[in-house]
Motif scaffolding. Structure first.
Motif, mmCIF file in Angstrom:
data_model
loop_
_atom_site.group_PDB
_atom_site.id
_atom_site.type_symbol
_atom_site.label_atom_id
_atom_site.label_comp_id
_atom_site.label_asym_id
_atom_site.label_seq_id
_atom_site.Cartn_x
_atom_site.Cartn_y
_atom_site.Cartn_z
ATOM 1 N N SER A 86 3.945 23.265 39.206
ATOM 2 C CA SER A 86 2.745 22.768 38.529
ATOM 3 C C SER A 86 3.041 22.592 37.051
ATOM 4 N N GLY A 87 2.054 22.081 36.351
ATOM 5 C CA GLY A 87 2.154 21.928 34.907
ATOM 6 C C GLY A 87 1.726 23.168 34.145
ATOM 7 N N ASP A 88 1.407 24.230 34.849
ATOM 8 C CA ASP A 88 1.003 25.464 34.183
ATOM 9 C C ASP A 88 2.116 26.004 33.296
ATOM 10 N N SER A 89 1.724 26.813 32.335
ATOM 11 C CA SER A 89 2.676 27.513 31.476
ATOM 12 C C SER A 89 3.221 28.732 32.223
ATOM 13 N N LYS A 90 4.228 29.332 31.654
ATOM 14 C CA LYS A 90 4.785 30.558 32.231
ATOM 15 C C LYS A 90 3.696 31.628 32.345
ATOM 16 N N GLU A 91 2.884 31.763 31.301
ATOM 17 C CA GLU A 91 1.822 32.775 31.302
ATOM 18 C C GLU A 91 0.778 32.480 32.375
ATOM 19 N N GLN A 92 0.441 31.217 32.564
ATOM 20 C CA GLN A 92 -0.527 30.864 33.598
ATOM 21 C C GLN A 92 0.034 31.154 34.988
ATOM 22 N N LEU A 93 1.312 30.853 35.214
ATOM 23 C CA LEU A 93 1.908 31.151 36.515
ATOM 24 C C LEU A 93 1.976 32.658 36.740
#
Length: 188
Positions: A86-93
Motif C-alpha cells: 500500500s501507500g501507507d507509511s512505515k508507521e501506518q503499516l
C-alpha cells in the motif's frame, strides 16, 4: 465532468519494477527492512500474486488481507507466492499490523507515480482522519514465471475484489498444462 486518460497495466505486459520511495534501486520495503521485488516469486514458487490495498484506514482491506492469510496455503499449492503493498507509511503499516493476523509479506510506501504505473485508481482522502496521503484503490496482479501479467483486477472502490476461492480455483486451472490456457485480454 472531467474525464482523464488513465494508464492501465495491460494483460501480457511485463510487470514493472516498482521502486520504493527514496530508495532508487529498491523495489519494496518490509517493516523488518527486507527489500522485496514485488513481481519476483519466492519460497520455491514460480508465480507471484501482488495485492495492492488502500491502507490501514480501510476495514474492507483489513478483512481481505486476513482472508488472504487463510488462502495463502492454497495459493502456494497452486505455485503462487503472495505479497501485499500500500501507500501507507512505515508507521501506518506498523499500526495496521496490530490488527492483522497475517504472515505473508506486506510492503509499504507505494508512491503515486508507482500507483499510476500499475494503472490503479487513486483516491484523495475524505478527511485527515481517514489518512494523510493519496491512496490506491484495490488492485490484484498475478505475474507468471516469465514476469508477465497473467491476471489483472483493478477497482475504483473497496467493495469490488476477486473472490479468493474462485480466483485460486481459476489459477489452478490456468496453470494446468493440459488446459493450455493463454493470457486473456490481449486483443489490441
Amino acid at each position: 465532468m472531467n474525464i482523464e486518460y488513465t494508464k492501465k497495466l495491460h494483460a501480457g505486459s511485463d510487470f514493472p519494477a516498482i521502486k520504493a520511495r527514496l530508495l532508487p534501486a529498491i523495489k519494496a520495503k518490509l517493516l523488518n527492512g527486507d527489500i522485496k521485488t514485488l513481481s519476483t516469486p519466492e519460497n520455491g514458487l514460480d508465480w507471484k500474486m501482488v495485492v495492492v490495498y488502500r491502507g490501514q484506514h480501510c476495514p474492507l482491506c483489513t478483512r481481505y488481507l486476513n482472508q488472504l492469510e487463510g488462502a495463502k496455503d492454497l495459493l502456494a499449492q497452486t505455485g503462487v507466492d503472495l505479497i501485499a503493498v500500500s501507500g501507507d507509511s512505515k508507521e501506518q503499516l506498523e499500526s495496521h499490523m496490530e490488527r492483522l493476523g497475517v504472515s505473508f509479506p506486506i510492503a509499504y510506501g507505494l508512491t503515486v507515480e508507482q500507483m499510476e504505473e500499475l494503472g490503479l485508481y487513486i483516491s484523495e482522502p475524505r478527511s485527515p482522519e481517514e489518512t494523510d496521503h493519496p491512496f490506491a484503490e484495490p488492485g490484484l496482479f498475478v505475474v507468471n514465471s516469465e514476469g508477465k501479467v497473467h491476471v489483472a483486477d483493478i477497482s475504483n472502490n473497496p467493495f469490488v475484489r476477486p473472490e479468493l476461492q474462485s480466483l485460486i480455483s481459476g489459477l489452478g486451472w490456468i496453470r494446468n498444462p493440459a488446459n493450455n490456457y493463454p493470457i486473456r485480454g490481449m486483443h489490441k
